[in-house]
Design a protein around this motif. Structure first.
Motif, PDB file in Angstrom:
ATOM      1  N   MET A   1     -25.197   1.545   1.129  1.00  0.00           N
ATOM      2  CA  MET A   1     -25.797   1.868   2.427  1.00  0.00           C
ATOM      3  C   MET A   1     -27.095   1.009   2.070  1.00  0.00           C
ATOM      4  SD  MET A   1     -29.025   5.619   1.908  1.00  0.00           S
ATOM      5  CE  MET A   1     -28.380   5.864   0.163  1.00  0.00           C
ATOM      6  N   THR A   2     -27.063   1.097   0.943  1.00  0.00           N
ATOM      7  CA  THR A   2     -28.754  -0.578   0.488  1.00  0.00           C
ATOM      8  C   THR A   2     -28.266  -0.947   1.207  1.00  0.00           C
ATOM      9  OG1 THR A   2     -28.775   0.292  -1.970  1.00  0.00           O
ATOM     10  CG2 THR A   2     -29.562  -1.306  -1.228  1.00  0.00           C
ATOM     11  N   ASP A   3     -26.820  -2.042   0.694  1.00  0.00           N
ATOM     12  CA  ASP A   3     -26.903  -3.159   1.668  1.00  0.00           C
ATOM     13  C   ASP A   3     -26.474  -3.010   3.272  1.00  0.00           C
ATOM     14  OD1 ASP A   3     -25.397  -6.019   1.314  1.00  0.00           O
ATOM     15  OD2 ASP A   3     -23.808  -5.450   2.478  1.00  0.00           O
ATOM     16  N   LYS A   4     -25.816  -2.733   3.373  1.00  0.00           N
ATOM     17  CA  LYS A   4     -26.339  -2.677   5.226  1.00  0.00           C
ATOM     18  C   LYS A   4     -27.852  -1.952   6.076  1.00  0.00           C
ATOM     19  CE  LYS A   4     -24.319   1.157   8.615  1.00  0.00           C
ATOM     20  NZ  LYS A   4     -26.285   1.309   8.890  1.00  0.00           N
ATOM     21  N   CYS A   5     -28.282  -1.409   5.121  1.00  0.00           N
ATOM     22  CA  CYS A   5     -29.893  -0.686   5.674  1.00  0.00           C
ATOM     23  C   CYS A   5     -30.511  -2.173   4.894  1.00  0.00           C
ATOM     24  CB  CYS A   5     -30.655   0.592   5.436  1.00  0.00           C
ATOM     25  SG  CYS A   5     -29.324   1.911   5.524  1.00  0.00           S
ATOM     26  N   PHE A   6     -30.527  -3.249   4.070  1.00  0.00           N
ATOM     27  CA  PHE A   6     -31.213  -4.302   4.034  1.00  0.00           C
ATOM     28  C   PHE A   6     -31.513  -4.954   5.139  1.00  0.00           C
ATOM     29  CE2 PHE A   6     -32.353  -8.765   2.022  1.00  0.00           C
ATOM     30  CZ  PHE A   6     -33.732  -8.306   1.064  1.00  0.00           C
ATOM     31  N   ARG A   7     -30.097  -5.549   5.584  1.00  0.00           N
ATOM     32  CA  ARG A   7     -29.598  -6.680   6.190  1.00  0.00           C
ATOM     33  C   ARG A   7     -29.974  -5.936   7.490  1.00  0.00           C
ATOM     34  NH1 ARG A   7     -23.714  -7.157   7.108  1.00  0.00           N
ATOM     35  NH2 ARG A   7     -23.787  -5.478   4.830  1.00  0.00           N
ATOM     36  N   LYS A   8     -30.369  -4.625   8.205  1.00  0.00           N
ATOM     37  CA  LYS A   8     -30.657  -3.897   9.255  1.00  0.00           C
ATOM     38  C   LYS A   8     -31.674  -4.744   9.317  1.00  0.00           C
ATOM     39  CE  LYS A   8     -29.927  -0.207  12.249  1.00  0.00           C
ATOM     40  NZ  LYS A   8     -29.980   0.963  12.655  1.00  0.00           N
ATOM     41  N   CYS A   9     -32.669  -3.637   8.377  1.00  0.00           N
ATOM     42  CA  CYS A   9     -33.792  -3.661   8.662  1.00  0.00           C
ATOM     43  C   CYS A   9     -34.415  -5.119   8.548  1.00  0.00           C
ATOM     44  CB  CYS A   9     -34.251  -2.048   8.279  1.00  0.00           C
ATOM     45  SG  CYS A   9     -33.682  -1.047   8.622  1.00  0.00           S
ATOM     46  N   ILE A  10     -34.570  -5.351   7.370  1.00  0.00           N
ATOM     47  CA  ILE A  10     -35.466  -6.507   6.766  1.00  0.00           C
ATOM     48  C   ILE A  10     -34.822  -7.767   7.613  1.00  0.00           C
ATOM     49  CG2 ILE A  10     -36.100  -7.316   4.357  1.00  0.00           C
ATOM     50  CD1 ILE A  10     -36.823  -4.643   4.900  1.00  0.00           C
TER      51      ILE A  10
ATOM     52  N   LYS B   1     -37.252 -10.899   7.525  1.00  0.00           N
ATOM     53  CA  LYS B   1     -37.375 -11.752   6.406  1.00  0.00           C
ATOM     54  C   LYS B   1     -38.341 -11.109   4.761  1.00  0.00           C
ATOM     55  CE  LYS B   1     -39.051 -15.436   9.024  1.00  0.00           C
ATOM     56  NZ  LYS B   1     -39.879 -16.434   9.377  1.00  0.00           N
ATOM     57  N   PRO B   2     -37.401 -11.268   3.664  1.00  0.00           N
ATOM     58  CA  PRO B   2     -38.040 -10.708   2.615  1.00  0.00           C
ATOM     59  C   PRO B   2     -39.042 -11.367   1.967  1.00  0.00           C
ATOM     60  CG  PRO B   2     -35.299 -11.062   2.748  1.00  0.00           C
ATOM     61  CD  PRO B   2     -35.860 -11.573   3.768  1.00  0.00           C
TER      62      PRO B   2
ATOM     63  N   SER C   1     -43.314  -0.639   9.851  1.00  0.00           N
ATOM     64  CA  SER C   1     -41.841  -0.946  10.530  1.00  0.00           C
ATOM     65  C   SER C   1     -40.542  -1.053   9.900  1.00  0.00           C
ATOM     66  CB  SER C   1     -41.689  -1.887  12.394  1.00  0.00           C
ATOM     67  OG  SER C   1     -41.698  -3.424  11.344  1.00  0.00           O
ATOM     68  N   GLU C   2     -40.666  -1.938   8.689  1.00  0.00           N
ATOM     69  CA  GLU C   2     -39.003  -1.763   8.330  1.00  0.00           C
ATOM     70  C   GLU C   2     -39.488  -0.502   7.050  1.00  0.00           C
ATOM     71  OE1 GLU C   2     -39.563  -6.100   7.449  1.00  0.00           O
ATOM     72  OE2 GLU C   2     -40.646  -5.051   6.008  1.00  0.00           O
TER      73      GLU C   2
END
Length: 81
Positions: free
Chosen positions: A27-36, A38-39, A46-47
């Motif tokens: 979940m962390t990996d999927k949502c990070f790639r989808k929502c972020i 530029k870290p 919105s993020e």
């Protein structure tokens, strides 16, 4: 005792995968790639909203699949007795 990579290294079975840990990692990996995009040091509104929505949907899907698997296992056990 829990080992690395979601492995439960203690107890009787030794080396069993922890489903909760796996779900959290995916979940962390999927949502990070989808929502972020530029870290950075913080998340904009919105993020934050995207992460919250993504996590809710992922957990809903996980629960639906878990219920379906449990139901199937119960039916198979009932048919084998």
């Amino acid at each position: 005792m829990e080992g690395g990579f979601g492995l439960d290294s203690g107890g009787s079975g030794g080396g069993k995968l922890d489903p909760g840990f796996i779900m959290e990692q995916r979940m962390t990996d999927k949502c990070f790639r989808k929502c972020i995009g530029k870290p950075g040091g913080s998340l904009d509104n919105s993020e934050q909203k995207c992460i919250a929505t993504c996590m809710d949907r992922y957990m809903d899907a996980w629960n639906t699949v878990s219920r379906a698997c449990n139901s199937r296992l119960q039916r198979e056990r009932a048919n084998n007795t």
